[in-house]
Design a protein around this motif. Structure first.
Motif, PDB file in Angstrom:
ATOM      1  N   THR A 233       0.840  -1.199   0.000  1.00  0.00           N
ATOM      2  CA  THR A 233       0.000   0.000   0.000  1.00  0.00           C
ATOM      3  C   THR A 233       0.871   1.243   0.000  1.00  0.00           C
ATOM      4  O   THR A 233       1.752   1.386   0.858  1.00  0.00           O
ATOM      5  CB  THR A 233      -0.917   0.021   1.230  1.00  0.00           C
ATOM      6  N   ALA A 356      -7.212   1.809  -1.953  1.00  0.00           N
ATOM      7  CA  ALA A 356      -6.965   1.835  -0.514  1.00  0.00           C
ATOM      8  C   ALA A 356      -6.528   3.238  -0.120  1.00  0.00           C
ATOM      9  O   ALA A 356      -5.738   3.871  -0.829  1.00  0.00           O
ATOM     10  CB  ALA A 356      -5.901   0.815  -0.137  1.00  0.00           C
ATOM     11  N   GLN A 380      -9.566   0.101   3.284  1.00  0.00           N
ATOM     12  CA  GLN A 380      -9.650  -0.579   2.000  1.00  0.00           C
ATOM     13  C   GLN A 380     -10.929  -0.186   1.255  1.00  0.00           C
ATOM     14  O   GLN A 380     -11.893   0.277   1.856  1.00  0.00           O
ATOM     15  CB  GLN A 380      -9.612  -2.100   2.213  1.00  0.00           C
TER      16      GLN A 380
END
Length: 868
Positions: A233, A356, A380
């Motif tokens: 991420t 995300a 998310q």
């Protein structure tokens, strides 16, 4: 946790011997004395209502223990959950004996291996104890990991076939991934007889604060599988967090060349997370392109067992959140009386985007202030997180993911503007909710949440919210109980405009706008030669637009602005309601505003109202007008500001003031809904007599009416729900200038011209009947007769009777009906028993009279036609 597993004691028989046992224990049967049997200081332990084994000893400076048979000592794995509801010390800690030579683990002669949880360094460490009582630390855990007042943790210890010990811990207690405390090789003792807990406590502050659960002792299967990338991420435009499915070898996880991203190459920084050995932080020299898809490739990174990753890949994107990518989709503003959720205020956020989003640095706030910064949390796509104050998180976490913020703003039960902003301060979502959004009289009183119906239409306002229908009172952490499609195809409306200076004005719309389209100055045109220089939509709601003009506004002039191509956040373009008047406001002086209508004795479920009329040539800002009454000492009191925002009242315009405009609209004819203004509070007006006072911002009286119920028309038997109307705008505000509203308008004309209004010129009394021929056959053409009247003054009472051609009365249409100066009645061709009358000629006979004894009669003929 205690309900997830079931106890089992498995004994494998090999000819001539009994193998070492495997144990799984979670106390879900509520009993620790059987299956398996725990021995020792049994009176010092209980199984609580959460099915956790809990200490129950209340003796200061004491030690106590509990143990159970366990002969598994090598090639083994131990797992257990522990909670200490205190900050440990050298006099307050727990020893968990993995292997013990005797059941009484408190004896100095009992030897084996144990994990000490606590002690002076607030650590989790592995020790070896000899028969002489000597203890040796063989794995030294991280200091201060337990330096808090509430410690919940999972601990795992592995001893492989080569007597290599590995100690792992997860200190949130939620099974989010283990971190290694280290490894060591020790083969001093290779047998065991018992597994047990030894507790040392000092004062009463530590009594009954030790908890145990989810104990599992099993054979160890060597890890031969390399780590797997769970996710990657982007937390900024240069930083990437990479999660693996297991703890990593620190040396290999920190090698730069083990990571590579297409088009970017290797990172310039690799840092293992301090609290999670499964997490690595990468920093790149070149920024990620917003919204672009990247591929991360990992090679050579090993787990703690030495298994290397070989050419593993995962994709990620960096994304800058836009407005409405995260929405406030549920809120608990009034948690009491409790229905099924904790007694705490909270909001829920939902990620409506396909990316995300990291909430680190975001804030939640209202007009009174903002919260502290949100922690590092990845929300998310299509997922939820609960936001509340720190003390509420323990109770809310059982419903879903929850994070705390400091200074969580107190949520008003009604009429609160709240907003969500990202780390840069940009408004992501805002709303102004009201108690009417619950659409449920019971639930609006507390214990139930407000839920958004369609999170793809976050600007729809009241129509997109309602009270939760979930039995718990809300759905924190999961999809809303009222979730559905609520299509928004309604165009935005321009409600009003007001000047804030000689070259500045503000437009107010009924819903949030697309801020980019609202910024185009070509979308605004003016009469009288004004030209826009700049337009800015104002956060957080974006339902207001500030416009700066090239040329100044001239005092005493009423301007009109017309908007075009303005759209709401769903793209609906503004329609017919796209113009508004504005100008420079002037202070109201004596009788510039007059009290035009008063309802002081409303019907059941109704509300008081006061109507004002601007009889001057001034533009008056209602922000500078106040309404009040007089108390028992005849002193002006109960003062309330008419509007906290600027609302302009133009010459010859009405404004209706009430605390419940919906109740007024439900009980009276409404021809001008734009003239209604809701006040949060209202001065008290007696049902019998009192004073209605209008003040300017200097506190000077603009108009005052000392009303009395005796002002009503004498023939009205019940004045409840009957308004007093002003007859003449220019006459004094006394009894002779007020009269009861006419029955023909429902006894009130809120927001429009009074039924008893007296024009400047006298009008001759007259009755007209139209059409001359009518056919009540419900075909939509001349189905009824309209009997219009015009009387010379207020206060006339009408009796209307319909006669047939033979002079017989067939319908008493009105009896003693108080009429206005102008109005009408209707006849549908039926008699008093609602029977159809035959076709023919009928006479409409009208008599009027007033309390002064003036009378007049009218005769009109009409033809009733029917089709057979």
């Amino acid at each position: 946790m205690g309900r997830k597993f079931y106890f089992c004691l498995i004994i494998f028989l090999i000819p001539g011997s009994i193998t070492k046992a495997q144990i799984t224990e979670n106390f879900s049967d509520g009993d620790f004395t059987n299956s398996p049997e725990w021995i020792g200081n049994v009176s010092d332990f209980v199984v609580n209502n959460s099915y956790h084994l809990q200490s129950n000893n209340t003796i200061a400076n004491h030690t106590f223990y509990l143990s159970t048979v366990n002969t598994l000592a090598t090639n083994a794995q131990w797992e257990f959950w522990v909670k200490m509801a205190f900050n440990p010390s050298s006099a307050n800690y727990i020893d968990v004996y993995l292997t013990a030579s005797a059941s009484d683990v408190s004896l100095n002669a009992t030897y084996g291996y144990f994990v000490r949880i606590g002690n002076t360094d607030d650590e989790i460490s592995l020790y070896r104890k000899s028969p002489s009582g000597t203890i040796v630390k063989i794995i030294d855990g991280k200091d201060d990991i337990l330096n808090t007042g509430n410690n919940a943790m999972r601990i795992k210890v592995v001893r492989d076939a080569n007597n290599k010990w590995t100690l792992l811990r997860e200190v949130s207690g939620m099974d989010t991934g283990y971190t290694s405390e280290g490894s060591a090789t020790d083969a001093t003792y290779t047998t065991s007889s018992y597994f047990g807990f030894f507790i040392k406590q000092s004062t009463a502050a530590f009594f009954q604060k030790h908890f145990f659960d989810d104990i599992k002792i099993s054979y160890y299967s060597p890890d031969l599988t390399p780590p797997i990338i769970d996710s990657a991420t982007a937390v900024s435009n240069t930083q990437l967090n990479v999660w693996f499915n297991e703890p990593l070898d620190p040396a290999s996880s920190g090698v730069f060349s083990n990571y590579s991203v297409n088009n970017l190459g290797m990172p310039v920084s690799v840092v293992a997370d301090a609290g999670n050995a499964s997490l690595v932080h990468l920093t790149f020299n070149s920024p990620f392109t917003n919204g672009a898809l990247y591929t991360l490739t990992v090679n050579g990174v090993k787990d703690v067992a030495g298994n290397p990753v070989n050419n593993a890949t995962t994709t990620f994107s960096f994304y800058t959140p836009q407005q409405y990518d995260v929405v406030i989709d549920e809120l608990m503003a009034d948690p009491s009386p409790q229905v099924g959720l904790p007694n705490n205020e909270w909001i829920e956020l939902k990620n409506t985007s396909s990316f995300a989003i990291n909430l680190k640095g975001w804030k939640f706030g209202d007009l009174s202030g903002t919260s502290g910064l949100m922690p590092n949390y990845i929300l998310q796509p299509d997922s939820f997180v609960i936001i509340s104050t720190g003390s509420a998180i323990a109770g809310l976490s059982s419903f879903g993911h929850a994070i705390s913020v400091s200074n969580f703003p107190s949520l008003d039960n009604d009429g609160e503007l709240i907003f969500l902003s990202d780390a840069s301060g940009k408004t992501i979502h805002a709303l102004r909710y009201e108690v009417g959004w619950y659409k449920n009289e019971l639930k609006k009183n507390g214990g139930w949440t407000l839920e958004m119906i369609d999170t793809q239409n976050p600007c729809a306002g009241s129509s997109n919210w309602k009270a939760s229908v979930d039995p718990n009172g809300g759905t924190p952490g999961r999809k809303n109980s009222v979730d559905g499609i609520n299509k928004d195809d309604t165009s935005p409306k321009l409600l009003r405009a007001f000047a804030t200076g000689e070259d500045k004005l503000t437009l107010v719309f009924d819903e949030p706008l697309d801020s980019l389209k609202a910024a185009f100055i070509s979308n605004y045109t003016f009469n009288n030669g004004l030209i826009a220089r700049e337009a800015i939509a104002l956060p957080p709601l974006f339902d207001k637009v500030n416009i700066t003009l090239i040329n100044p506004i001239v005092s005493g002039t009423v301007y009109t602005i017309t908007t075009k191509n303005i759209s709401d956040c769903k793209g609906n373009i503004i329609g017919a309601k796209n113009t508004a008047q504005f100008g420079l406001a002037q202070d109201a002086d004596n009788l510039d505003l007059v009290i035009n209508e008063i309802l002081f004795n409303p019907r059941p479920m109704g509300a008081d109202y006061v109507e004002l009329y601007n009889r001057s040539k001034k533009i008056i800002d209602l922000n500078k007008i106040f309404i009040a009454n007089r108390n028992s000492r005849n002193i002006i009191s109960g003062i309330q500001q008419v509007s906290q925002e600027s609302i302009l009242l133009f010459p010859q315009q009405f404004i209706l003031l009430s605390t419940d405009i919906d109740a007024v609209k439900n009980q009276y004819l409404t021809t001008n809904p734009d003239a209604f203004l809701k006040l949060n509070s209202f001065p008290s007006f007696s049902n019998t007599h009192g004073n209605v006072i209008i003040l300017n911002h200097q506190g000077n009286i603009v108009d005052e009416v000392a009303y009395d119920q005796s002002w009503h028309f004498p023939l009205i038997k019940n004045a409840q729900g009957v308004a007093l109307e002003r007859i003449d705008y220019d006459a004094a505000s006394g009894q002779s200038n007020f009269h009861s509203a006419a029955a023909s308008v429902g006894y009130g004309t809120p927001g429009y011209k009074n039924s008893q209004y007296l024009p400047y010129e006298e009008v001759r009394g007259d009755i007209t009947v139209m059409p001359e021929i009518f056919s009540p056959d419900n075909d939509g053409i001349d189905d009824f007769v309209t009997i219009s009247y015009s009387f010379p003054s207020a206060g006339f009472v009408a009796n209307i009777t319909v006669f047939d051609a033979s002079g017989r009365p067939v319908r008493y249409l009105q009896k003693n009906s108080l009429s206005g100066i102008n109005g009408y009645y209707r006849w549908d061709g039926l008699d008093d028993k609602n029977r159809k009358l035959p076709q023919g000629i009928y006479i409409v006979y009208t008599e009027i009279f007033n309390v002064e004894g003036k009378k007049k009669a009218f005769k009109n003929t009409v033809v009733l036609a029917r089709r057979y």
